[in-house]
Design an enzyme around this catalytic site. Structure first.
Site, PDB file in Angstrom:
ATOM      1  CG  ASP A   1      -2.147  -0.424   1.216  1.00 41.39           C
ATOM      2  OD1 ASP A   1      -2.533  -0.728   0.100  1.00 41.39           O
ATOM      3  OD2 ASP A   1      -2.841  -0.483   2.243  1.00 41.39           O
TER       4      ASP A   1
ATOM      5  CE  LYS B   1      -7.507   0.465  -2.052  1.00 42.40           C
ATOM      6  NZ  LYS B   1      -7.198  -0.929  -1.805  1.00 42.40           N
TER       7      LYS B   1
ATOM      8  CG  MET C   1      -9.015   7.533   6.006  1.00 41.30           C
ATOM      9  SD  MET C   1      -9.853   6.166   5.216  1.00 41.30           S
ATOM     10  CE  MET C   1     -10.403   5.217   6.627  1.00 41.30           C
TER      11      MET C   1
HETATM   12  N1  SAH Z   1      -5.039   0.229   8.864  1.00 44.15           N
HETATM   13  C1  SAH Z   1      -4.517   1.537   9.096  1.00 44.15           C
HETATM   14  C2  SAH Z   1      -5.494   2.616   8.700  1.00 44.15           C
HETATM   15  C3  SAH Z   1      -5.780   2.628   7.230  1.00 44.15           C
HETATM   16  S1  SAH Z   1      -6.910   3.854   6.753  1.00 44.15           S
HETATM   17  C4  SAH Z   1      -4.080   1.661  10.550  1.00 44.15           C
HETATM   18  O1  SAH Z   1      -4.395   0.805  11.368  1.00 44.15           O
HETATM   19  O2  SAH Z   1      -3.387   2.626  10.864  1.00 44.15           O
HETATM   20  C5  SAH Z   1      -5.833   5.116   6.176  1.00 44.15           C
HETATM   21  C6  SAH Z   1      -5.772   6.254   7.164  1.00 44.15           C
HETATM   22  O3  SAH Z   1      -4.958   5.893   8.253  1.00 44.15           O
HETATM   23  C7  SAH Z   1      -5.155   7.508   6.645  1.00 44.15           C
HETATM   24  O4  SAH Z   1      -6.066   8.272   5.896  1.00 44.15           O
HETATM   25  C8  SAH Z   1      -4.780   8.200   7.920  1.00 44.15           C
HETATM   26  O5  SAH Z   1      -5.909   8.766   8.531  1.00 44.15           O
HETATM   27  C9  SAH Z   1      -4.358   7.031   8.782  1.00 44.15           C
HETATM   28  N2  SAH Z   1      -2.908   6.799   8.793  1.00 44.15           N
HETATM   29  C10 SAH Z   1      -2.261   5.657   8.527  1.00 44.15           C
HETATM   30  N3  SAH Z   1      -0.941   5.798   8.701  1.00 44.15           N
HETATM   31  C11 SAH Z   1      -0.750   7.062   9.116  1.00 44.15           C
HETATM   32  C12 SAH Z   1       0.390   7.832   9.498  1.00 44.15           C
HETATM   33  N4  SAH Z   1       1.625   7.324   9.478  1.00 44.15           N
HETATM   34  N5  SAH Z   1       0.197   9.097   9.876  1.00 44.15           N
HETATM   35  C13 SAH Z   1      -1.013   9.638   9.920  1.00 44.15           C
HETATM   36  N6  SAH Z   1      -2.121   8.975   9.563  1.00 44.15           N
HETATM   37  C14 SAH Z   1      -1.998   7.696   9.176  1.00 44.15           C
END
Ligand code: SAH
Length: 516
Positions: free
Chosen positions: A50, A72, A187
């Site tokens: 991803d 994504k 998000m």
């Molecule tokens: N499965 C992931 C979330 C996926 S949805 C988890 O558990 O973290 C994607 C969203 O995750 C992004 O839009 C953002 O809101 C958040 N996200 C994931 N990694 C991030 C990071 N390093 N910094 C800030 N937001 C993050």
């Protein structure tokens, strides 16, 4: 090729499907990848990853593994979700081990559940490897505990982005507003104004603190704070963008006391490391530990000398000399790698005495459990020569083995020979320009520049200059020692700081000084 067995000749030659690992790659910091996740990357025949999974992890893949980007980022769906599912199934049915790397945790707003359901339907075996979710790690790296006894006993996770095909909102803003305790939203940065006004309309106190953490746990991490009433304006003012985690609740105020990640001394500073790929590690690691955004841009590569056999013979004969003279850490490394291959007993080095051009070189010698008899006060080739000429009893008729790179201007052997010494030159390696930019570091430096350029050898300077990369005026230049500084001067480059001890810790200190 195996001969057809009677079994496969009867039409059931299909191999059993490979396993699909749905793996959480964590929020970005390479240290937050789990050991199991790393194992699954190493096992994979096919890696599907991803936008949010750190691409550095692809280095753990075995040679020849197929790497497929599934996108994504909002609006950039390299592969549609349906295609991704089909791809995982297809590769598994070919008998391949497939590792599907997802940002954070695969089951937290990661569609891991949907993918697993499809795998079950297709009869493909799978395993789930939970990851550290950005919902928890993002706030933690901003100094915000998602729970704290003084503030909350409940934690609500929700997404600000819904499936656009779903029609009317399924988010129950009233229920979210009413929920006590901390709320974490993924998000939806782009829709923050709409979301916060809905929450306020639904009764959430407009003065409730909120923090947004962008690119959490990475050197690019950026945090803005406010209240749910002011945050949309703050986003506009700072041009704040996705991806970000939003934390809402009283715990946000703890950031004032608990911020740590972005308070480290070099946080947010872009620092260029110009050492060879093989050597960059230690310097990069120390800088990164202080919070720096390290760009490794190797300008040189160490290669075998033209005459490998000749070098080998001289290493084998090292015990015949009275003095071994080392002019660089690379020379030491090359010398002892070979020496330890040739001899099992370190005493085979004989009764030699050992000289090193500087403290870095001396440290490398000591790693081999040998003492160093001479390090000049002036740690340059000329300084070393001067010190050698002053040894007890003089150098006349004494035997020296000089371990050095191929291209260096060699004043030492000439000087020693002139004073009557018998000198052999052991050419340990050559430095050649690193021409490929496989990590895109050159392109990145061209685009973004850097706060500091670090140089740990004269040849790194020469070859950096040869790349013709523009150096922004505000960029500071830091050198490891006099020889490197001289190379910088020769190219008309300014030196903002020179390390006081000519080794990696010294260089790191100099970087800190120049940014203080
Ligand atoms: N499965 C992931 C979330 C996926 S949805 C988890 O558990 O973290 C994607 C969203 O995750 C992004 O839009 C953002 O809101 C958040 N996200 C994931 N990694 C991030 C990071 N390093 N910094 C800030 N937001 C993050």
């Amino acid at each position: 090729m195996m001969a057809d067995t009677p079994h496969s000749a009867h039409g059931s030659s299909r191999r059993s499907p490979g396993t699909v690992f749905l793996v959480g790659a964590g929020p970005g910091d390479p240290g937050l990848l789990t050991l199991r996740a790393k194992e699954c990357i190493e096992l994979a025949d096919v890696l599907v990853y991803d936008y949010l999974a750190n691409p550095l992890f692809l280095h753990y893949a075995k040679p020849g593994a197929e790497k497929i980007y599934a996108g994504k980022k909002a609006g950039d769906h390299a592969l549609k979700q349906g295609d991704t599912n089909a791809l995982l199934i297809q590769k598994a049915l070919e008998g391949k081990t497939v590792t599907r790397l997802k940002g954070g945790d695969p089951f937290v707003f990661g569609r891991g559940g949907e993918e697993a359901e499809e795998l079950v339907a297709a009869g493909v075996p799978f395993e789930i490897v939970p990851g550290i979710s950005s919902t928890i790690a993002g706030p933690a790296y901003a100094g915000i505990p998602v729970t704290h006894r003084a503030f909350n006993t409940q934690l609500t996770l929700f997404t600000g982005h819904e499936d656009p095909t779903k029609g009317p909102s399924t988010l129950d803003y009233a229920a979210i507003a009413r929920a006590p305790g901390t709320k974490v939203m993924l998000m939806g940065v782009e829709r923050m104004r709409a979301i916060t006004s809905q929450l306020i309309a639904a009764g959430l106190d407009p003065t409730t603190p909120i923090a947004l953490v962008r690119w959490a746990t990475t050197p690019r991490q950026q945090v803005i704070t406010g209240t749910i009433e002011t945050i949309a304006d703050e986003i506009d003012r700072t041009q704040f963008k996705a991806p970000a985690v939003a934390v809402i609740g009283g715990v946000v105020n703890l950031r004032n006391t608990l911020a740590w990640f972005d308070r480290r001394p070099l946080f947010g500073k872009k620092i260029l490391v110009t050492r060879t790929r093989a050597q960059a590690g230690e310097l990069s690691h120390q800088l990164a530990a202080l919070g720096a955004d390290v760009i490794e841009l190797p300008t040189i590569r160490i290669e075998d000398p033209e005459d490998r056999l000749g070098f080998g013979e001289l290493v084998q004969d090292a015990h015949k000399y009275e003095w071994l003279v080392f002019t660089s850490p690379n020379g030491v490394e090359r010398f002892f790698t070979l020496f330890h291959k040739l001899y099992e007993d370190v005493r085979s080095i004989g009764g030699v005495r050992i000289a090193a051009v500087g403290t870095g070189t001396a440290a490398k010698i000591r790693e081999n459990h040998l003492g160093v008899d001479l390090v000049p006060k002036v740690m340059t080739g000329d300084g070393l020569l001067a010190a050698l000429l002053k040894i007890d009893g003089g150098v006349d008729h004494r035997m020296f083995l000089l371990i050095r790179p191929e291209e260096v201007r060699n004043t030492i052997s000439a000087g020693l020979t002139k004073a009557g010494a018998i000198v052999d030159d052991a050419i340990a390696y050559r430095t050649v320009p690193e021409t490929n930019d496989e990590t895109g570091a050159q392109a990145r430096f061209r685009e973004e520049g850097a706060d500091v350029l670090t140089f740990a050898s004269g040849s790194a300077v020469d070859h950096f200059v040869a790349l013709n990369l523009p150096i922004p005026a505000a960029t500071k230049i830091v050198s490891i020692g006099p020889v490197t500084s001289e190379a910088l001067k020769n190219h008309g480059l300014r030196i903002d700081a020179e390390a006081t001890t000519h080794d990696i810790p010294g260089l790191v200190q100099a970087v800190k000084r120049v940014l203080a």
